[in-house]
Design a protein around this motif. Structure first.
Motif, PDB file in Angstrom:
ATOM      1  N   ALA A   6      -0.012  29.481 -20.729  1.00 47.46           N
ATOM      2  CA  ALA A   6       1.444  28.933 -20.176  1.00 47.46           C
ATOM      3  C   ALA A   6       2.494  29.568 -20.601  1.00 47.46           C
ATOM      4  O   ALA A   6       2.549  29.438 -21.779  1.00 47.46           O
ATOM      5  CB  ALA A   6       1.681  27.760 -19.376  1.00 47.46           C
ATOM      6  N   ASP A  10       7.518  29.333 -17.396  1.00 48.72           N
ATOM      7  CA  ASP A  10       6.143  28.731 -15.892  1.00 48.72           C
ATOM      8  C   ASP A  10       6.760  27.435 -16.093  1.00 48.72           C
ATOM      9  O   ASP A  10       6.032  26.518 -15.209  1.00 48.72           O
ATOM     10  CB  ASP A  10       5.233  29.270 -16.654  1.00 48.72           C
ATOM     11  CG  ASP A  10       4.271  30.519 -17.041  1.00 48.72           C
ATOM     12  OD1 ASP A  10       5.385  31.424 -16.411  1.00 48.72           O
ATOM     13  OD2 ASP A  10       4.139  30.851 -18.175  1.00 48.72           O
ATOM     14  N   VAL A  44      -1.653  28.868 -16.714  1.00 49.35           N
ATOM     15  CA  VAL A  44      -1.668  29.551 -14.719  1.00 49.35           C
ATOM     16  C   VAL A  44      -3.099  29.760 -15.116  1.00 49.35           C
ATOM     17  O   VAL A  44      -3.107  30.572 -15.432  1.00 49.35           O
ATOM     18  CB  VAL A  44      -0.391  29.578 -15.091  1.00 49.35           C
ATOM     19  CG1 VAL A  44       0.989  28.351 -15.748  1.00 49.35           C
ATOM     20  CG2 VAL A  44       0.393  30.823 -15.799  1.00 49.35           C
ATOM     21  N   THR A  46      -2.357  32.475 -11.501  1.00 46.95           N
ATOM     22  CA  THR A  46      -0.552  33.136 -10.577  1.00 46.95           C
ATOM     23  C   THR A  46      -1.357  34.080  -9.755  1.00 46.95           C
ATOM     24  O   THR A  46      -2.895  34.382  -9.172  1.00 46.95           O
ATOM     25  CB  THR A  46      -0.032  34.107 -11.571  1.00 46.95           C
ATOM     26  OG1 THR A  46      -0.433  34.759 -12.101  1.00 46.95           O
ATOM     27  CG2 THR A  46       0.479  33.289 -12.883  1.00 46.95           C
ATOM     28  N   ILE A  56       2.889  30.975  -8.852  1.00 42.03           N
ATOM     29  CA  ILE A  56       1.876  29.483  -9.699  1.00 42.03           C
ATOM     30  C   ILE A  56       1.021  28.602  -8.691  1.00 42.03           C
ATOM     31  O   ILE A  56       2.122  28.171  -8.038  1.00 42.03           O
ATOM     32  CB  ILE A  56       2.783  28.889 -11.018  1.00 42.03           C
ATOM     33  CG1 ILE A  56       3.115  30.037 -12.235  1.00 42.03           C
ATOM     34  CG2 ILE A  56       1.564  27.773 -11.582  1.00 42.03           C
ATOM     35  CD1 ILE A  56       3.877  29.095 -13.100  1.00 42.03           C
ATOM     36  N   TYR A  59      -3.328  25.412 -12.432  1.00 37.99           N
ATOM     37  CA  TYR A  59      -2.215  25.028 -14.184  1.00 37.99           C
ATOM     38  C   TYR A  59      -3.329  23.950 -14.525  1.00 37.99           C
ATOM     39  O   TYR A  59      -3.736  23.282 -13.994  1.00 37.99           O
ATOM     40  CB  TYR A  59      -1.111  25.170 -14.069  1.00 37.99           C
ATOM     41  CG  TYR A  59      -0.627  23.162 -13.869  1.00 37.99           C
ATOM     42  CD1 TYR A  59      -0.700  22.256 -14.882  1.00 37.99           C
ATOM     43  CD2 TYR A  59      -0.343  23.404 -12.499  1.00 37.99           C
ATOM     44  CE1 TYR A  59      -0.957  20.829 -14.604  1.00 37.99           C
ATOM     45  CE2 TYR A  59      -0.613  21.882 -12.573  1.00 37.99           C
ATOM     46  CZ  TYR A  59      -0.197  20.650 -12.888  1.00 37.99           C
ATOM     47  OH  TYR A  59      -0.816  18.908 -12.835  1.00 37.99           O
TER      48      TYR A  59
END
Ligand code: ACO
Length: 176
Positions: A6, A10, A44, A46, A56, A59
């Motif tokens: 991350a 983000d 994260v 994505t 995203i 996480y």
């Protein structure tokens, strides 16, 4: 689908994902605190967007425990011997979630494994801890069955709505 560390840009996307998936929500500076203090530990998941960007969809936010009171998962307050044990470096999974449409694809397990590996490689963590609602069957399956965490104790009324939490722990024997 992509999983990567991350970055500060983000954090709004992570907060959005958290708001969509969990009742435990945090102010943005709490995310920033994690990202600036332990940038290696939060990841994260994505997916690409039509305009060439990314969105995203999951996480994990994690930290190294910096409060000696939390050594060995809050020892019994009457257990003086446990309180005096030397502090053991360990990580803590603060929050993990995956957007509904992207669940059951292995994303949470991958995010958690990346974070746990970084805890040992970057900070010499000996174990990792977390809390989870007793009723959260999906997360319990992930932690206990897939990632081999153990339930250490029940923390009564840990959550704002009065639900109990399992305090869980996984000792790092060798990297996994
Ligand atoms: N019921 C039973 N088992 C499940 C479920 C479910 N609903 N969902 C996932 N699993 C199992 C999977 O089958 C898999 O098992 P396997 O290793 O035996 O194949 C394992 O759990 C891991 O599955 P993933 O696909 O990696 O998990 P997913 O990406 O779907 O994310 C998560 C799981 C994070 C719990 C997701 O359901 C979610 O976001 N829930 C809402 C938010 C949440 O509860 N977060 C955890 C709170 S506790 C904390 O943050 C410390």
């Amino acid at each position: 689908m992509n999983i990567r560390q991350a970055r500060t840009e983000d954090l709004l996307g992570m907060q959005n994902c958290n708001l969509s998936n969990l009742p435990e929500n945090y102010v943005l500076k709490f995310y920033l605190y994690h990202a600036l203090s332990w940038p290696q530990l939060s990841y994260v998941a994505t997916v690409p967007t039509d305009d060439g960007g990314e969105k995203i969809v999951g996480y994990v936010m994690a930290k190294m425990e910096d409060d000696p009171a939390n050594n060995a998962i809050q020892p019994d307050e009457n257990d003086e011997a446990a309180k005096n044990e030397p502090f053991v470096p360990h990580g803590h999974i603060t929050s993990v979630s995956v957007m509904r449409t992207y669940r059951r694809m292995g994303l949470a397990a991958k995010l958690m494994r990346q974070s746990m590996r970084a805890m040992t490689e970057c900070f010499g963590a000996k174990y990792v801890s977390l809390h989870v609602r007793e009723s959260n069957k999906a997360a319990l399956h992930l932690y206990r069955d897939s990632l081999k965490y153990e339930v250490m104790k029940v923390e009564k009324k840990y959550y704002m709505d009065g639900e109990d939490a399992y305090a869980m722990k996984k000792v790092f024997v060798h990297e996994d």
